[in-house]
Every structure is written in structure tokens, then in C-alpha cells.
Design an enzyme around this catalytic site. Structure first.
Site, PDB file in Angstrom:
ATOM      1  N   ASN A   9       0.838  -1.201   0.000  1.00 57.53           N
ATOM      2  CA  ASN A   9       0.000   0.000   0.000  1.00 57.53           C
ATOM      3  C   ASN A   9       0.883   1.265   0.000  1.00 57.53           C
ATOM      4  O   ASN A   9       1.503   1.601   1.004  1.00 57.53           O
ATOM      5  CB  ASN A   9      -0.893  -0.041   1.248  1.00 57.53           C
ATOM      6  N   ASP A  68      -0.728  -5.724  11.253  1.00 57.14           N
ATOM      7  CA  ASP A  68      -1.974  -6.442  11.004  1.00 57.14           C
ATOM      8  C   ASP A  68      -3.029  -5.827  11.914  1.00 57.14           C
ATOM      9  O   ASP A  68      -2.756  -5.558  13.084  1.00 57.14           O
ATOM     10  CB  ASP A  68      -1.819  -7.935  11.296  1.00 57.14           C
ATOM     11  N   THR A  69      -4.201  -5.586  11.354  1.00 59.27           N
ATOM     12  CA  THR A  69      -5.254  -4.895  12.093  1.00 59.27           C
ATOM     13  C   THR A  69      -6.533  -5.700  12.094  1.00 59.27           C
ATOM     14  O   THR A  69      -6.843  -6.394  11.125  1.00 59.27           O
ATOM     15  CB  THR A  69      -5.517  -3.509  11.438  1.00 59.27           C
TER      16      THR A  69
HETATM   17  P1  IMP Z   1      -5.009  -4.531   7.531  1.00 59.13           P
HETATM   18  O1  IMP Z   1      -4.333  -5.519   8.432  1.00 59.13           O
HETATM   19  O2  IMP Z   1      -4.517  -3.120   7.741  1.00 59.13           O
HETATM   20  O3  IMP Z   1      -4.995  -4.964   6.102  1.00 59.13           O
HETATM   21  O4  IMP Z   1      -6.560  -4.486   7.971  1.00 59.13           O
HETATM   22  C1  IMP Z   1      -7.396  -5.644   7.897  1.00 59.13           C
HETATM   23  C2  IMP Z   1      -8.852  -5.230   7.772  1.00 59.13           C
HETATM   24  O5  IMP Z   1      -9.272  -4.537   8.961  1.00 59.13           O
HETATM   25  C3  IMP Z   1      -9.148  -4.257   6.641  1.00 59.13           C
HETATM   26  O6  IMP Z   1      -9.407  -4.945   5.445  1.00 59.13           O
HETATM   27  C4  IMP Z   1     -10.381  -3.533   7.136  1.00 59.13           C
HETATM   28  O7  IMP Z   1     -11.533  -4.311   6.911  1.00 59.13           O
HETATM   29  C5  IMP Z   1     -10.156  -3.476   8.631  1.00 59.13           C
HETATM   30  N1  IMP Z   1      -9.513  -2.198   9.019  1.00 59.13           N
HETATM   31  C6  IMP Z   1      -8.186  -1.988   9.243  1.00 59.13           C
HETATM   32  N2  IMP Z   1      -7.956  -0.712   9.609  1.00 59.13           N
HETATM   33  C7  IMP Z   1      -9.165  -0.106   9.614  1.00 59.13           C
HETATM   34  C8  IMP Z   1      -9.572   1.237   9.907  1.00 59.13           C
HETATM   35  O8  IMP Z   1      -8.789   2.136  10.230  1.00 59.13           O
HETATM   36  N3  IMP Z   1     -10.895   1.475   9.783  1.00 59.13           N
HETATM   37  C9  IMP Z   1     -11.800   0.530   9.426  1.00 59.13           C
HETATM   38  N4  IMP Z   1     -11.473  -0.722   9.131  1.00 59.13           N
HETATM   39  C10 IMP Z   1     -10.155  -1.047   9.232  1.00 59.13           C
END
Ligand code: IMP
Length: 190
Positions: A9, A68-69
Site C-alpha cells: 500500500n 496487522d489490524t
Molecule cells: P489490515 O491488516 O490493515 O490490512 O486491515 C485488515 C482489515 O481490517 C481491513 O481490510 C479492514 O476491513 C479493517 N480495518 C483496518 N484498519 C481499519 C480502519 O482504520 N478502519 C476501518 N477498518 C479497518
């Protein structure tokens, strides 16, 4: 120092490079020729972040950090958690994910939820974990058009607005990711 952020990203990359300044040359996955999909098969956010950072460190030989979120909803025993991106099925469909959450929480009084970001960094083989979180509630319906993912149904504690009704700069001051990144910056500047 050169440091890989295990992401494709460009916005995330730019944002963190800006915070870190000149002391660190931040490289993305494409910069190091990593075009394969890195496995994320751990049952926890921390495990997935570590798995990604270690993959880059072992296969490409760069110091690396990864994040990871997930959104953890109390009444759903922590779901969607590590499955946040694909909660409603194979495609990363934010609308379908939110609809699934709202349906599951119909008639549920406990709306407590928490966004969590885990960051794992591997430097010279030494692993360090940090995280950031923001508590809040799941709204009864989607509100607002900013942001992404679950933002329209998440209202952070102490605010009357959903994340999707907030200015991005305001969200970025209090978000789970911002809090985890602050810890990363402190770690790198130590
Ligand atoms: P990633 O690990 O940053 O790719 O996040 C995994 C998933 O968590 C994303 O595809 C979103 O569905 C959700 N997500 C992560 N960060 C946010 C945020 O700041 N707002 C809303 N959804 C989030």
C-alpha cells in the site's frame, strides 16, 4: 538505515516514511522484488504481523516490520478479529462485512468493540512486538463517507462521530494504527 515495511500500500508507506524522516530509508515490498502473496495464517494479529516480517527477513535478508489490524467485537467473542478483511466471504468487501456485523448484532445491547493494530519488527533477527488500540462502540447503522473498512459503523469512545464522519487528520490522531505507529517511531528513535 534501510528498513522494509511489508506492505503493497503506497499510502501507508508514504505516511510512515513522512513520520520517520530521513534517518530511515523505508522500502515497500515491490522495492525489494517481493511480488508473491506473503502467508498470513496465524490465529492472532501479532502472529500474522510477525509471520510477515519474518518472511521478508528470512527470504530477502532485510530488516523489516509488518502490521496487522482487526476489529474485535465483545458480543461476538472477538470476531471478526484476524478475519476482518474477509469476514463476509472471500472478497475484501467492506459493505458486506459491515452488513454481516450489523445483522449479527441485531437486538444485541452490548455494542462494545475495539480496533487493534499489531506491529512486529525484526532487526538483525531480533523480534519486537507493539500494538495500538482504540475502544468504541458499533453503531446501529452506517454513518459517514470518509475512511474505509468498518469506519462507518465504529464510533470511538468519547466522540459523537463515527470514524467515517471524522476528518482523516482527526481519525489519524486517535486511531489504533496511529497509536501503534507512535510506538514504532519511539522504538526506532530509542
Ligand atoms: P489490515 O491488516 O490493515 O490490512 O486491515 C485488515 C482489515 O481490517 C481491513 O481490510 C479492514 O476491513 C479493517 N480495518 C483496518 N484498519 C481499519 C480502519 O482504520 N478502519 C476501518 N477498518 C479497518
Amino acid at each position: 538505515m534501510k528498513l522494509v515495511f511489508a506492505t503493497n500500500n503506497p499510502n501507508k508507506l508514504k505516511e510512515i516514511q513522512h513520520i520517520l524522516g530521513d534517518q530511515v530509508e523505508l522500502l515497500g515490498l515491490t522495492d525489494i522484488g517481493c511480488t508473491e502473496e506473503i502467508p498470513e495464517t496465524a490465529p492472532t494479529l501479532e502472529g500474522n504481523a510477525l509471520q510477515k516480517a519474518m518472511y521478508v527477513y528470512e527470504k530477502f535478508g532485510f530488516d523489516c516490520f509488518a502490521d496487522d489490524t482487526g476489529l474485535e467485537i465483545e458480543a461476538l467473542d472477538g470476531e471478526p478479529g484476524v478475519y476482518s478483511a474477509r469476514y463476509a466471504g472471500g472478497a475484501k468487501d467492506a459493505e458486506a462485512n459491515m452488513t454481516k456485523v450489523l445483522e449479527k448484532l441485531q437486538n444485541e445491547e452490548n455494542r462494545k468493540a475495539c480496533f487493534k493494530t499489531a506491529i512486529a519488527i525484526v532487526i538483525g533477527g531480533k523480534k519486537t512486538l507493539m500494538n495500538g488500540e482504540v475502544q468504541g462502540t458499533i453503531l446501529a447503522e452506517k454513518r459517514g463517507a470518509e475512511g474505509f473498512g468498518y469506519d462507518p459503523i465504529f464510533q470511538p469512545e468519547g466522540y459523537e462521530l463515527s470514524f467515517a464522519e471524522m476528518d482523516l487528520s482527526e481519525k489519524n490522531k486517535i486511531s489504533h494504527r496511529a497509536r501503534a505507529v507512535q510506538k514504532l517511531v519511539a522504538f526506532l528513535n530509542r
